[in-house]
Design a protein around this motif. Structure first.
Motif, PDB file in Angstrom:
ATOM      1  N   ASN A 112       0.817  -1.218   0.000  1.00  0.00           N
ATOM      2  CA  ASN A 112       0.000   0.000   0.000  1.00  0.00           C
ATOM      3  C   ASN A 112       0.851   1.268   0.000  1.00  0.00           C
ATOM      4  O   ASN A 112       0.537   2.262   0.667  1.00  0.00           O
ATOM      5  CB  ASN A 112      -0.951   0.019   1.218  1.00  0.00           C
ATOM      6  CG  ASN A 112      -1.963  -1.096   1.161  1.00  0.00           C
ATOM      7  OD1 ASN A 112      -2.535  -1.371   0.101  1.00  0.00           O
ATOM      8  ND2 ASN A 112      -2.190  -1.753   2.288  1.00  0.00           N
ATOM      9  N   GLU A 113       1.955   1.235  -0.754  1.00  0.00           N
ATOM     10  CA  GLU A 113       2.823   2.405  -0.885  1.00  0.00           C
ATOM     11  C   GLU A 113       2.635   3.029  -2.255  1.00  0.00           C
ATOM     12  O   GLU A 113       2.226   2.356  -3.218  1.00  0.00           O
ATOM     13  CB  GLU A 113       4.287   2.012  -0.681  1.00  0.00           C
ATOM     14  CG  GLU A 113       4.635   1.660   0.752  1.00  0.00           C
ATOM     15  CD  GLU A 113       6.130   1.692   0.995  1.00  0.00           C
ATOM     16  OE1 GLU A 113       6.828   2.481   0.321  1.00  0.00           O
ATOM     17  OE2 GLU A 113       6.599   0.938   1.859  1.00  0.00           O
ATOM     18  N   LYS A 114       2.949   4.326  -2.354  1.00  0.00           N
ATOM     19  CA  LYS A 114       2.789   5.034  -3.628  1.00  0.00           C
ATOM     20  C   LYS A 114       3.769   4.507  -4.671  1.00  0.00           C
ATOM     21  O   LYS A 114       4.909   4.186  -4.336  1.00  0.00           O
ATOM     22  CB  LYS A 114       3.034   6.530  -3.425  1.00  0.00           C
ATOM     23  CG  LYS A 114       1.985   7.219  -2.570  1.00  0.00           C
ATOM     24  CD  LYS A 114       2.329   8.696  -2.408  1.00  0.00           C
ATOM     25  CE  LYS A 114       1.274   9.398  -1.550  1.00  0.00           C
ATOM     26  NZ  LYS A 114       1.603  10.836  -1.368  1.00  0.00           N
ATOM     27  N   PRO A 115       3.350   4.430  -5.947  1.00  0.00           N
ATOM     28  CA  PRO A 115       4.258   3.969  -7.004  1.00  0.00           C
ATOM     29  C   PRO A 115       5.383   4.980  -7.237  1.00  0.00           C
ATOM     30  O   PRO A 115       5.241   6.166  -6.923  1.00  0.00           O
ATOM     31  CB  PRO A 115       3.346   3.855  -8.228  1.00  0.00           C
ATOM     32  CG  PRO A 115       2.213   4.780  -7.952  1.00  0.00           C
ATOM     33  CD  PRO A 115       2.008   4.751  -6.472  1.00  0.00           C
ATOM     34  N   VAL A 116       6.497   4.512  -7.789  1.00  0.00           N
ATOM     35  CA  VAL A 116       7.611   5.417  -8.081  1.00  0.00           C
ATOM     36  C   VAL A 116       7.389   6.083  -9.435  1.00  0.00           C
ATOM     37  O   VAL A 116       6.858   5.482 -10.364  1.00  0.00           O
ATOM     38  CB  VAL A 116       8.968   4.663  -8.084  1.00  0.00           C
ATOM     39  CG1 VAL A 116       9.253   4.087  -6.726  1.00  0.00           C
ATOM     40  CG2 VAL A 116       9.001   3.583  -9.143  1.00  0.00           C
ATOM     41  N   SER A 117       7.784   7.325  -9.542  1.00  0.00           N
ATOM     42  CA  SER A 117       7.654   8.039 -10.820  1.00  0.00           C
ATOM     43  C   SER A 117       9.022   8.240 -11.457  1.00  0.00           C
ATOM     44  O   SER A 117       9.156   8.274 -12.683  1.00  0.00           O
ATOM     45  CB  SER A 117       6.978   9.395 -10.603  1.00  0.00           C
ATOM     46  OG  SER A 117       7.660  10.128  -9.597  1.00  0.00           O
ATOM     47  N   ASN A 118      10.066   8.364 -10.627  1.00  0.00           N
ATOM     48  CA  ASN A 118      11.429   8.526 -11.119  1.00  0.00           C
ATOM     49  C   ASN A 118      12.259   7.296 -10.778  1.00  0.00           C
ATOM     50  O   ASN A 118      11.826   6.428 -10.017  1.00  0.00           O
ATOM     51  CB  ASN A 118      12.077   9.771 -10.499  1.00  0.00           C
ATOM     52  CG  ASN A 118      11.318  11.038 -10.862  1.00  0.00           C
ATOM     53  OD1 ASN A 118      10.931  11.227 -12.016  1.00  0.00           O
ATOM     54  ND2 ASN A 118      11.097  11.893  -9.864  1.00  0.00           N
TER      55      ASN A 118
END
Length: 629
Positions: free
Chosen positions: A499-505
């Motif tokens: 339940n963690e935010k996805p990575v964008s970089n």
């Protein structure tokens, strides 16, 4: 008259480690015990480990000791405690087959080269020109040695209490040592008086386990010693413990019989352990607490004896029965061995050096409960260090002094030597200011080099440690250099799982592993989609070490800086011939403390009770001026 290099008095956990260490280091050694059938005997709870204590067991193993190997051979249950907390306080705990633990330790001693195991009660320490040169037994036989190690546990003037009854005994049903403490006092050694206790053992057939909470062991293979085989341990049948509680009726019974408790009616004069209190202590010191935990632990595969952990007391037999029968599930319990308290003599530890040699009598070492500590693990830790240092002195080498920043063993010895023991000393993780560095999982990385250099760790075992150290460093460097991003489908898959935010970089695998829930197994899963990059599978010990070092890298770095500061104080040596009375601006009380301990360095001086930071500043100025002169 027989001659040895080292003579060890007592074959408990301290004595066994001391004798094995000296014999394995090439010293002709004799170990004396009142009973050959009680070697390495577990006088109280049939278990090893737990917070900080498991750290000691692992450190002893890293140095080449036996306690970890022996519990791995004989445990009937093993589990990891504090799994929801940080790695600094996670700890292994194993329940032993009590009889087999003794059998296996006896077998090890009897088959160790250079070691004679002798049944006999030592009554006198022979002193010549201020040096210990031998011992005399009750049979009148003299044995000579170049070093003597005393590890007598609770046997010196042991006095057992069960209600109104009191009688001599080192343990229930065993002789006490009455002459040896007189001999020690005669040669000028200061003795004190402590007290400890143990609960009743009850018949398994008379317990209703259906009313209790079962506590099983861990199903995944676990071990204390790096030399034990996971494959063999995985086959071990485990026996569960059971959790239950006291209640208000039990507490009322104890309150009503306060005048019959030797702990409260003035019969017992020795100081008891604050951190392992009897049930009477719990009731009277915490009157608002409605219940206390009790754990039932079986004492072995081939016995019906059940150890009632948490119910240690010295109450009369009839009261012990009344208490047990008031606890749910124990209404029909039958006692096989009664609970009792025991008072015994211990040595004032301000008379010890860091090598555990007596300051006033050369070649005389003490280890274990005689030094005012409690617990099998604390005893064994002192035993191996006393053994190593006695052997090294005979070899003409400098003693091995473990720093408190390097080990829990160093913390233990520093505490008892610098601060003394006004109550039985027990090790806790909170006693170490460097506990994040001194984890049980890295004991081999911290201490195996010393074990190898003194001759207690084999080249083969040490090379395994070097391989582990090398792999951990190499893998961490690889993780720092390899980046991944959202193009790797498994990255966000893993994050979604937690339940963690996805990575964008892009993010390095090192930083990815630092996230709270991400594991090294997750990293390996992600790495399989990276071209020209791979992570090999290693044993659990190595992979866990990688994960811990990465996850807590920031905290570890800060702790290492604190250790560097600590080391600067340890490096400021204090001359042995310093005249503390001549130093102005240090109060008399602090001078007396400094003269009694005679600290080796500023670090040790700063940890002496009664010595203030202002006193340390005076010492620092003195050393600076002395250096200029």
């Amino acid at each position: 008259m027989m001659k040895f290099d080292v003579i060890v008095v007592g074959a408990g956990h301290a004595g066994c480690e001391a004798a094995l260490a000296t014999a394995r280091m090439g010293m002709k050694t004799a170990i004396f015990t009142i009973s050959l059938d009680k070697i390495g005997y577990m006088s109280c709870n049939p278990s090893l480990g737990g917070p900080a204590k498991s750290h000691l067991v692992r450190e002893i193993d890293a140095l080449g000791g036996e306690i970890a190997k022996n519990i791995d051979k004989t445990f009937i249950q093993i589990r990891v405690l504090n799994t929801k907390k940080g790695p600094a306080v996670r700890s292994l705990r194993a329940q032993a087959d009590k009889a087999q633990y003794t059998v296996q330790m006896k077998k090890t001693l009897e088959n160790t080269e250079n070691l004679d195991v002798i049944q006999g009660m030592v009554t006198d320490i022979i002193i010549e020109d201020g040096k210990a040169i031998g011992v005399k037994t009750r049979e009148g036989v003299e044995y000579r040695g170049k070093a003597i190690i005393i590890a007598t546990g609770t046997f010196m003037r042991g006095l057992i209490h069960i209600g109104e009854s009191k009688f001599q005994g080192g343990r229930l049903g065993e002789l006490s040592s009455e002459d040896l403490p007189l001999s020690l006092e005669k040669i000028g050694i200061k003795l004190g008086r402590f007290k400890t206790g143990t609960p009743a053992r009850i018949d398994e057939r008379t317990i209703d386990f259906s009313k209790m909470e079962e506590q099983p062991g861990d199903t995944s293979p676990l071990r204390f010693s790096n030399s034990s085989s996971y494959e063999e341990l995985a086959k071990r049948k485990q026996i569960p413990c059971h959790l239950l509680h006291t209640n208000e009726k039990v507490h009322d019974i104890i309150r009503a019989n306060k005048d019959r408790s030797p702990l409260y009616n003035g019969t017992i004069v020795g100081t008891g352990p604050r951190y392992c209190p009897s049930i009477e202590d719990k009731i009277f010191k915490y009157p608002d607490k409605k219940q206390h935990h009790i754990f039932l632990e079986k004492e072995g595969y081939d016995t019906n004896e059940i150890y009632v952990a948490g119910l240690s007391n010295s109450l009369p037999a009839d009261v012990q029965y009344e208490i047990l029968h008031s606890i749910e599930g124990l209404e029909n319990a039958k006692i096989m061995r009664y609970a009792y308290a025991i008072e015994y003599d211990y040595v004032a530890t301000e008379e010890l050096t860091y090598s555990l040699e007596n300051k006033n009598i050369k070649n005389l070492y003490t280890a274990g409960q005689i030094n005012g500590t409690s617990g099998y693990e604390e005893a064994a830790a002192q035993g191996i260090m006393a053994g190593i240092n006695a052997a090294r002195k005979i070899q003409g080498k400098e003693p091995i002094i473990l720093d408190r920043a390097d080990s829990y063993i160093g913390t233990l010895i520093d505490d008892i030597v610098s601060k003394g023991t006004n109550e039985p000393y027990r090790m806790f993780t909170a006693r170490s200011e460097y506990r994040l560095i001194l984890r049980e999982d890295n004991a081999d990385l911290r201490l195996s080099k010393i074990g190898y250099e003194v001759g207690l760790v084999s080249k083969e075992e040490y090379e395994k440690v070097l391989f582990k150290e090398k792999v951990v460093k190499e893998v961490i460097e690889k993780l720092k250099k390899q980046y991944v991003g959202s193009s790797n489908s498994r990255v966000n898959e893993v994050l979604e799982k937690y339940n963690e935010k996805p990575v964008s970089n892009g993010i390095s695998l090192f930083e990815f592993l630092r996230r709270p829930d991400v594991t090294y197994k997750d990293i390996k899963y992600v790495a399989k989609l990276i071209e020209d990059f791979s992570l090999e599978d290693y044993i659990d010990d190595i992979e866990y070490q990688i994960e811990i070092q990465v996850k807590y890298s920031g905290y570890i770095e800060r702790a290492m800086k604190a250790i560097e500061k600590h080391k600067t104080l340890e490096d400021k040596k204090i001359p042995e011939n310093i005249d503390y009375d001549s130093l102005e601006n240090i109060p008399r009380e602090a001078k007396e403390k400094l003269k009694a301990v005679r600290p080796m360095n500023i670090g040790q001086a700063s940890r002496i009770s009664g010595v203030s930071p202002a006193d340390i500043q005076v010492l620092l100025i003195y050393l600076k001026m002395r250096g200029k002169n």
